[in-house]
Write an enzyme that holds these catalytic residues in place. Sequence first.
Site, short mmCIF file in Angstrom:
data_model
loop_
_atom_site.label_atom_id
_atom_site.label_comp_id
_atom_site.label_asym_id
_atom_site.label_seq_id
_atom_site.Cartn_x
_atom_site.Cartn_y
_atom_site.Cartn_z
N LYS A 83 0.94 -1.05 -0.09
CA LYS A 83 0.10 0.08 -0.01
C LYS A 83 0.84 1.21 0.01
CE LYS A 83 -4.61 1.24 2.10
NZ LYS A 83 -5.09 0.91 3.80
O1 G3P Z 1 -9.24 2.05 4.53
C1 G3P Z 1 -9.20 3.25 4.99
C2 G3P Z 1 -9.51 3.43 6.23
O2 G3P Z 1 -8.70 2.83 7.42
C3 G3P Z 1 -9.61 5.02 6.89
O3 G3P Z 1 -10.76 4.95 7.39
O4 G3P Z 1 -12.75 5.89 8.83
O5 G3P Z 1 -10.31 6.41 9.35
O6 G3P Z 1 -11.41 7.38 7.35
P1 G3P Z 1 -11.46 6.23 8.29
#
Ligand code: G3P
Length: 217
Positions: A83
């Site tokens: 990633k």
């Molecule tokens: O896959 C991306 C994720 O981990 C981010 O999610 O909710 O932290 O924006 P969030």
Amino acid sequence: MKIFLDSSDISEIKLINKSGLIDGITTNPSLLAKQEGNFKKILKTIATEVKGPISAEVTATHSNKMIEEAKILQKIAKNIVIKIPLTLDGLIACKYLTSKKFKVNVTLCFSPSQALLAAKAGATFISPFIGRLDDVGENGVQLIQDIKTIYKNYNLKTEILAASIRSLDHVRQVMQIGADVITIPPKIFGDLYRHELTDKGLESFLSDWKKSGKQIS
Ligand code: G3P
């Protein structure tokens, strides 16, 4: 549509993976930082538990160093996908790594032009973060639609991996658009199958059946 879990928590992953419905895992430095213990062992355990792609993120910001880290991460397991953040260095590293047959998930995508460049750099997956766009008053789901159209226009094979999913409504909209993959936090997995009317309906079917004294045998 493939369903990935967005988690680095081994017990959560093992529990949900019992369903046999999980096609891969996405991790990120914040999720891995929350877990006790050696991150390589954690990734190895996850990659053994789930047979599909397991995204593990580099933390370097210079392309050369990203490539070095990618080589280290790739040694952990065959199904690791590297990633890489959507920066210029990230795109340079992506182009190099994909030319060497690494699978790359380009992450932190917030615009259609970023998604186009990631595809040109050979990304296996592009990860638009829809919840974080909503957080700043933009329409995250629209970005998925825009990327879908652009990739179709130019016959680009990079898979759209909808990330930063916050609700069942996000899941519904992303499915309707036809994203290739969705990565969901474990707490949303339950929302995919639970429905109040399913529970009520089952309760009444079972109670009627019990009252009848009949048995399937
Ligand atoms: O896959 C991306 C994720 O981990 C981010 O999610 O909710 O932290 O924006 P969030």
